[in-house]
Design an enzyme around this catalytic site. Structure first.
Site, mmCIF file in Angstrom:
data_model
loop_
_atom_site.group_PDB
_atom_site.id
_atom_site.type_symbol
_atom_site.label_atom_id
_atom_site.label_comp_id
_atom_site.label_asym_id
_atom_site.label_seq_id
_atom_site.Cartn_x
_atom_site.Cartn_y
_atom_site.Cartn_z
ATOM 1 N N ALA A 316 0.835 -1.198 0.000
ATOM 2 C CA ALA A 316 0.000 0.000 0.000
ATOM 3 C C ALA A 316 0.869 1.247 0.000
ATOM 4 C CB ALA A 316 -0.914 -0.010 1.215
ATOM 5 N N ARG A 317 0.308 2.338 -0.498
ATOM 6 C CA ARG A 317 1.014 3.618 -0.468
ATOM 7 C C ARG A 317 1.263 4.036 0.971
ATOM 8 N NH1 ARG A 317 -1.417 8.561 -3.002
ATOM 9 N NH2 ARG A 317 0.736 9.278 -3.080
ATOM 10 N N GLY A 318 2.321 4.796 1.141
ATOM 11 C CA GLY A 318 2.624 5.305 2.467
ATOM 12 C C GLY A 318 3.907 4.724 3.021
ATOM 13 N N GLY A 321 5.204 0.270 7.484
ATOM 14 C CA GLY A 321 4.855 0.124 8.886
ATOM 15 C C GLY A 321 5.849 -0.730 9.643
ATOM 16 N N LEU A 322 6.093 -0.378 10.893
ATOM 17 C CA LEU A 322 6.998 -1.155 11.734
ATOM 18 C C LEU A 322 6.308 -2.378 12.328
ATOM 19 C CD1 LEU A 322 8.789 1.723 13.695
ATOM 20 C CD2 LEU A 322 9.587 0.520 11.648
ATOM 21 N N LYS A 337 -3.868 -5.961 6.356
ATOM 22 C CA LYS A 337 -2.770 -5.799 7.303
ATOM 23 C C LYS A 337 -2.430 -7.142 7.937
ATOM 24 C CE LYS A 337 -3.823 -1.056 8.831
ATOM 25 N NZ LYS A 337 -4.134 -0.245 10.040
ATOM 26 N N ASP A 372 -13.100 1.033 10.900
ATOM 27 C CA ASP A 372 -13.585 -0.291 11.280
ATOM 28 C C ASP A 372 -12.713 -1.342 10.597
ATOM 29 O OD1 ASP A 372 -15.231 -2.173 12.452
ATOM 30 O OD2 ASP A 372 -16.676 -2.164 10.806
#
Length: 586
Positions: A316-318, A321-322, A337, A372
């Protein structure tokens, strides 16, 4: 043996049917309390009901699983028995007005017992198994046009199935008519109102009650929501909403679920789809409180997208994530996720703590600011539909819960959420005016979250997103905590008045941001130090400080803590403050 299997299958189907009917009866009982809570202004009771209903289904499924295991004994893993149990259950459930919800309940039991990886159509209900659409009775009541819009709205309000008296019904009808008439005059066709068609049940959520329907003008349909509030002086029409965007926000994926009495969920979803054609069925079912069926519908939507398209799962863009590996399908506005095996510094949380926080969000008032997240277990997707880079990341970073074999990627546990644009990317790519609006709403999001006892923990812009309606929401829950669990402190030497210059932490605060020369506990938060973490610079920083500078003071956070600890339930509306009738027409 066949007769024995048949008897076992019928026994299992009967146990699941009985469990489902017990669940629906208790669910209906809890939902029916919503009207009384609204009429009595029992907001704390409404919150308890919301949590009780959220917890209900898992408890009933757990109990039903135990009964089915006892019924089947040594045949509990016999898939032929389960295939026949599905047939037996379908025979008794097909005639139900909520057959699709019953099918999802059956699936929950089978998956809990058999730990199915992927989907097994022989023992699970799929969309293709749904009975053909029946001719459901109308889910709405029609109110024909009156001499004036004011008279029409007055008749609608008088007919609302709410016993508590209105503060001033005539005033509300007059103010709403001004709004509605102005809207209709501004439409290109200028066709007058022929009728208003409202769903028969009232939609309750939090401190609000909503009359939901549509305006019929010839062949044109316009959504309509009449939002009711119950204050000290009686019930009042608080807002009238008549654009698809405004009504979509009321039914948004960042809202808690409605309590609405329904016999035929599918028929109500069909009615709501005429108001909100861009809303997926999964979101509508979820918004109505059938979150497990909404989860099943979302999986079917993903499966259908994979079957009909050829795009691949990609990161995903961005920012990376750790805690989570986050990926998406470019043609579907959903992200997935998967929790990583290990978390890179400075993260100090655990997998269990992350899952507990997602569970907390599920049971909490999301205030229109928390996404959600649907939780899935034991899913499988074609390996060919993953980009090589993503597949390698899943193998190396999430290998404890991801297995690639036989041309499939089996994922033990994942969350699915609506895809939004990360706020840090949004303000970088948007024009100045749009970026300013996002920063202003970012501050409003922090206020709304605080009002519902939620502190994001990590306030970096990358952890927030912007919806297609321009609303700022929070989606990174691994450091989320309760406001009332934090200790909001002022920096030593911040000056008089709890650092009420608005945004301390600079040279005058007596602390340069290095290792602090004073004790800092694990729950301590210094609001004066939050500004650098926001990543706002230049004009956007100035915009935030002018509108929301008090969020950078310990005093503001301690005040909201005191209100929360006193039991206050703060008003948070699914519409803008200026849309409230008494504000629009003082």
């Amino acid at each position: 043996m066949l007769d024995e299997r048949g008897a076992l299958a019928r026994g299992a189907a009967e146990a699941i049917r009985a469990g489902y009917e017990a669940y629906q009866a208790e669910r209906a009982r809890i939902t029916a309390r919503a009207r009384g809570r609204f009429e009595a202004r029992d907001w704390a009771g409404a919150q308890r009901d919301a949590r009780e209903r959220l917890d209900l289904r898992d408890g009933v499924v757990h109990r039903t699983v135990g009964e089915v295991r006892a019924e089947l004994g040594g045949a509990v893993q016999d898939r032929e028995v389960w295939r026949r149990a599905k047939e037996a259950f379908e025979a008794v459930a097909a005639a139900r007005p909520d057959a699709e919800i019953a099918g999802s309940f059956f699936n929950s039991v089978t998956r809990r017992v058999l730990t199915t990886v992927g989907v097994d159509p022989a023992i699970e209900f799929l969309a293709a198994d749904a009975p053909p659409p029946r001719e459901d009775p109308p889910q709405h009541r029609a109110f024909a046009r009156e001499a004036t819009t004011e008279a029409l709205l007055a008749r609608i309000l008088r007919a609302a199935p709410i016993s508590a008296p209105f503060e001033d019904l005539a005033r509300d009808a007059r103010l709403a008519a001004l709004e509605l008439d102005a809207h209709v005059r501004g439409l290109p066709d200028r066709q007058p109102i022929d009728a208003v068609e409202l769903a028969r049940p009232v939609f309750y959520r939090g401190k609000g009650a909503y009359l939901v329907g549509r305006i019929r003008r010839g062949r044109h349909l316009t959504p309509l929501v009449l939002a009711l509030a119950h204050g000290d002086r009686g019930v009042a029409l608080d807002a009238v909403l008549f654009t698809e965007e405004d009504v979509s926000i009321v039914f948004g994926f960042t809202r808690s679920y409605f309590h609405v009495a329904l016999e035929r969920p599918r028929a109500m979803v069909a009615f709501l789809s005429t108001l909100l054609p861009l809303k997926r069925r999964s979101e509508l079912y979820t918004g109505l409180g059938y979150h497990k069926h909404g989860k099943a519908e979302l999986y079917r939507e993903v499966a259908q997208h994979l079957a009909e398209g050829d795009d691949r799962f990609v990161p995903a863009r961005g920012d990376r994530g750790l805690v989570m590996c986050v990926f998406t399908l470019p043609g579907l506005d959903v992200i997935f996720k998967v929790i990583r095996d290990r978390f890179a510094p400075p993260k100090q949380t655990t997998r269990r703590e992350v899952m507990d926080r997602y569970r907390h969000v599920f049971r909490h008032d999301r205030a229109g600011r928390l996404v959600d997240a649907q939780e899935y277990e034991h899913l499988a997707f074609p390996a060919a539909r993953f980009s090589p880079a993503l597949l390698e990341e899943l193998r190396t970073e999430c290998g404890d819960g991801v297995r690639v074999a036989g041309g499939e990627v089996a994922i033990r546990h994942l969350y699915a959420e609506r895809r939004v644009t990360p706020l840090n990317l949004f303000v970088r790519e948007a024009d100045e005016w749009t970026a300013r609006q996002a920063v202003l709403d970012f501050g409003c999001a922090l206020r709304d979250l605080a009002a519902t006892d939620t502190f994001p923990g990590d306030l970096l812009l990358k952890n927030f997103g912007v919806t297609r309606h321009g609303r700022v929401i929070f989606y990174d829950y691994d450091e989320l905590t309760r406001v009332t669990d934090c200790n909001f402190r002022d920096l030593p030497g911040a000056g008089p008045g709890d650092g009420d210059d608005g945004w301390g932490g600079g040279p005058d605060a007596g602390y340069d941001g290095g290792d602090p020369p004073f004790y800092v506990g694990p729950a301590d938060v210094f609001p004066e130090e939050l500004l650098p973490f926001l990543g706002l610079t230049g004009r956007l920083r100035e915009v935030f400080l002018r509108a929301h500078g008090e969020l950078l003071t310990g005093r503001w956070w301690r005040d909201i803590q005191a209100r929360l600890r006193a039991g206050e339930i703060v008003d948070i509306f699914p519409y803008r403050e200026e849309q409230r009738l008494r504000h629009a027409h003082p």
